[in-house]
Design a protein around this motif. Sequence first.
Motif, PDB file in Angstrom:
ATOM      1  N   ASP A 117     -61.216  16.775  21.239  1.00 16.30           N
ATOM      2  CA  ASP A 117     -61.593  18.188  21.243  1.00 16.30           C
ATOM      3  C   ASP A 117     -60.381  19.067  21.560  1.00 16.30           C
ATOM      4  O   ASP A 117     -60.201  20.134  20.955  1.00 16.30           O
ATOM      5  CB  ASP A 117     -62.704  18.435  22.269  1.00 16.30           C
ATOM      6  N   LEU A 120     -58.183  19.349  18.534  1.00 17.80           N
ATOM      7  CA  LEU A 120     -58.783  20.238  17.537  1.00 17.80           C
ATOM      8  C   LEU A 120     -58.624  21.706  17.932  1.00 17.80           C
ATOM      9  O   LEU A 120     -58.377  22.557  17.077  1.00 17.80           O
ATOM     10  CB  LEU A 120     -60.265  19.908  17.360  1.00 17.80           C
ATOM     11  N   GLY A 198     -62.045  17.945  11.838  1.00 17.39           N
ATOM     12  CA  GLY A 198     -62.979  18.241  12.911  1.00 17.39           C
ATOM     13  C   GLY A 198     -64.302  17.522  12.756  1.00 17.39           C
ATOM     14  O   GLY A 198     -64.932  17.128  13.742  1.00 17.39           O
TER      15      GLY A 198
END
Length: 236
Positions: A117, A120, A198
């Motif tokens: 995460d 990203l 993603g």
Amino acid sequence: MAAQATGTPQAGPAAPAGGGGWLRDQVCEGLRDRIITGRLKPGDRLVERDVAEDFGVSRVPVREAIRILIGEGFLQAVSQRRIVVRELSRQDVENLFDMREALEVLAVRRAAERRTDAELDALALLLAEARAATDAGGPERLSRANTAFHAHIVRISRNELLTTTLESLEGRLRWLFQQVDDPEPLWEEHRLLYEAIGAGDPEAAADLALRHVRHYREVALRLLFAEPARPAGSVG
């Protein structure tokens, strides 16, 4: 044309004489940047004395920087005493894109498999900077933003050998990133790449990356050589 006429020196105040690695790297980065941004053009001659004066250093780090840039393919030793900015041939550019196609497709695939995460989020920020650079229209800022976006994808892949190999090509790829006449479609392709990474979809990401590199190859070859790219797999 000697290098002394290529713009504002990168080094600032005169540095102590010597061949320290940081001086070499400073001169190397400064000259590389001038070639990439077009302040030094193909065929321009570099004279050690003039470059040393321009950067405020001795000739030793200049000599070392020139040797590195010859190895990277930015400079060419026409003779023992004549160093010029190298002009990339069509085959040089084709070879660069062949490498990019093979390596970046792999990088994108692995990034989609391994992204976190936090990674990203960082990629989203780089995509936003690429959007701002696209809107601003400055080719140098745009090329830096697009290079940073692709470099982060390679870092996300967490493949040390792949990272090292692409880092050796980064300067020449950044130069290619400036060969764009319509950056909007390229940004859109980056957005789709970001979404596929993603989503954790390596197959979709790899397919998008392949089409992205091939599209970019066609654009660069058209702008640089005013002719279409050869079909994949063609000879001659």
